[in-house]
Design a protein around this motif. Structure first.
Motif, PDB file in Angstrom:
ATOM      1  N   ASN A   5       0.859  -1.176   0.000  1.00  0.00           N
ATOM      2  CA  ASN A   5       0.000   0.000   0.000  1.00  0.00           C
ATOM      3  C   ASN A   5       0.896   1.227   0.000  1.00  0.00           C
ATOM      4  N   TYR A  37      -2.709  -2.388   8.298  1.00  0.00           N
ATOM      5  CA  TYR A  37      -1.675  -2.892   7.395  1.00  0.00           C
ATOM      6  C   TYR A  37      -0.841  -4.000   8.027  1.00  0.00           C
ATOM      7  N   ASN A  71      -2.503   5.043  -2.838  1.00  0.00           N
ATOM      8  CA  ASN A  71      -3.851   4.485  -2.955  1.00  0.00           C
ATOM      9  C   ASN A  71      -4.651   4.706  -1.674  1.00  0.00           C
TER      10      ASN A  71
END
Length: 148
Positions: A5, A37, A71
């Motif tokens: 990410n 994450y 993103n």
């Protein structure tokens, strides 16, 4: 291979001299809003302030972050815990999502205990909207104390 990410982080301009210590510590340890994450790689592709009220840099810096592959955009915990909290945080969230099609997350590092106690006294977050905003950064007392 784990997904990577790429994230951008916006901090409150009040803290423009902040070196990001709490944010980067929590990212490394996958704490606070970065716990999402846990099993992923993360690359920070942008870190900047909103440029002060009413947040003019939100309009421009996201372009660069997105060009660098972002993103997900994080609106740092400083925007949540300041006195007063950012009056534009919901607008920033909605604007970035709608204009850029990026996911926007409220918060970075866990809310420090000292800020929680003061905002409880002030009643700052005593509504459903703020409860949703602080959710990912509201950790247990031990964790909050570690970020004091």
């Amino acid at each position: 291979m784990k997904k990577t990410n790429k994230i951008g982080i916006f901090i409150c301009d009040r803290y423009r001299r902040c070196a990001g210590g709490k944010c980067f510590k929590s990212l490394k340890n996958r704490e606070g809003a970065f716990s999402r994450y846990k099993d992923m790689n993360v690359e920070v592709v942008g870190y900047t302030s909103c440029d002060g009220c009413p947040g003019g840099n939100i309009e421009y810096a996201v372009d660069e972050m997105k060009a660098n592959g972002a993103n997900v955009i994080h609106l740092a915990t400083g925007l949540i815990v300041g006195y007063p909290p950012c009056p534009h945080i919901v607008y920033f969230h909605d604007y970035i999502e709608r204009k850029y099609g990026l996911e926007v997350v409220y918060g970075t590092h866990p809310i420090p205990e000292k800020y929680l106690k003061m905002h409880e006294k002030l009643g700052t977050w005593n509504n459903d909207e703020w409860q949703g905003i602080i959710g990912a950064t509201m950790n247990d007392e031990k964790m909050r104390l570690a970020y004091n």
